[in-house]
Design a protein around this motif. Structure first.
Motif, PDB file in Angstrom:
ATOM      1  N   SER A  50       0.826  -1.201   0.000  1.00 39.73           N
ATOM      2  CA  SER A  50       0.000   0.000   0.000  1.00 39.73           C
ATOM      3  C   SER A  50       0.864   1.255   0.000  1.00 39.73           C
ATOM      4  CB  SER A  50      -0.929  -0.017   1.218  1.00 39.73           C
ATOM      5  OG  SER A  50      -1.712   1.144   1.259  1.00 39.73           O
ATOM      6  N   ALA A  51       1.903   1.249   0.796  1.00 39.25           N
ATOM      7  CA  ALA A  51       2.811   2.406   0.838  1.00 39.25           C
ATOM      8  C   ALA A  51       3.513   2.594  -0.508  1.00 39.25           C
ATOM      9  CB  ALA A  51       3.838   2.223   1.957  1.00 39.25           C
ATOM     10  N   GLY A  54       1.153   4.016  -3.052  1.00 42.89           N
ATOM     11  CA  GLY A  54       0.945   5.439  -2.778  1.00 42.89           C
ATOM     12  C   GLY A  54       2.050   6.298  -3.369  1.00 42.89           C
ATOM     13  N   ALA A  57       1.559   6.377  -7.111  1.00 44.55           N
ATOM     14  CA  ALA A  57       0.391   7.206  -7.464  1.00 44.55           C
ATOM     15  C   ALA A  57       0.725   8.687  -7.356  1.00 44.55           C
ATOM     16  CB  ALA A  57      -0.792   6.850  -6.578  1.00 44.55           C
ATOM     17  N   ARG A  58       1.394   9.086  -6.287  1.00 42.02           N
ATOM     18  CA  ARG A  58       1.765  10.506  -6.119  1.00 42.02           C
ATOM     19  C   ARG A  58       2.741  10.956  -7.204  1.00 42.02           C
ATOM     20  NH1 ARG A  58       1.314   8.682  -0.975  1.00 42.02           N
ATOM     21  NH2 ARG A  58       3.524   8.338  -0.670  1.00 42.02           N
ATOM     22  N   SER A  64      -5.727   4.468  -9.428  1.00 40.09           N
ATOM     23  CA  SER A  64      -6.536   3.434  -8.795  1.00 40.09           C
ATOM     24  C   SER A  64      -8.009   3.776  -8.895  1.00 40.09           C
ATOM     25  CB  SER A  64      -6.142   3.285  -7.326  1.00 40.09           C
ATOM     26  OG  SER A  64      -6.434   4.486  -6.623  1.00 40.09           O
ATOM     27  N   TYR A  73      -5.500  -1.224  -9.266  1.00 40.54           N
ATOM     28  CA  TYR A  73      -4.460  -0.308  -9.729  1.00 40.54           C
ATOM     29  C   TYR A  73      -4.134  -0.592 -11.181  1.00 40.54           C
ATOM     30  CZ  TYR A  73      -3.658   1.435  -5.072  1.00 40.54           C
ATOM     31  OH  TYR A  73      -3.816   2.051  -3.862  1.00 40.54           O
TER      32      TYR A  73
END
Length: 110
Positions: A50-51, A54, A57-58, A64, A73
């Motif tokens: 998950s990290a 993230g 994604a950033r 997602s 995703y």
């Protein structure tokens, strides 16, 4: 795309699990993969995955969407294309004949 955005994207990929995750998502386009399945396939704990997702994604490399209780995703191919074009924008001193094969490889196939 500007230099700061490109540096963030390359930084996100400069870690083994994130690079493996991104490559896995590219292979599974256009359907994407649920976060739990990504973690299972790469043998990474779900909270760690998950990290990593993230960070990607950033950086504009993955996106997602929620499907019922799962988050699926996908690789953000537009973001990747922008990153690749940023790298080759000034390629070959403007010589179109030299640049054309490279740009053809970055052209959307689907």
């Amino acid at each position: 795309m500007d230099s700061d955005t490109a540096i963030i994207a390359f930084g996100a990929l400069a870690q083994t699990t994130r690079l493996d995750t991104f490559r896995l998502l590219v292979r599974h386009e256009p359907g994407g993969i649920a976060a739990g399945e990504i973690a299972r396939l790469l043998n990474v704990p779900q909270n760690t995955m998950s990290a990593h997702l993230g960070v990607l994604a950033r950086a504009g490399l993955v996106r997602s969407e929620r499907h019922s209780r799962s988050i699926v995703y996908r690789a953000d191919l537009d973001g990747v294309r922008a990153l690749m074009l940023f790298l080759v924008k000034d390629c070959c001193a403007g010589n179109a004949d030299l640049r054309a094969p490279l740009l053809a490889e970055l052209t959307p196939c689907c």
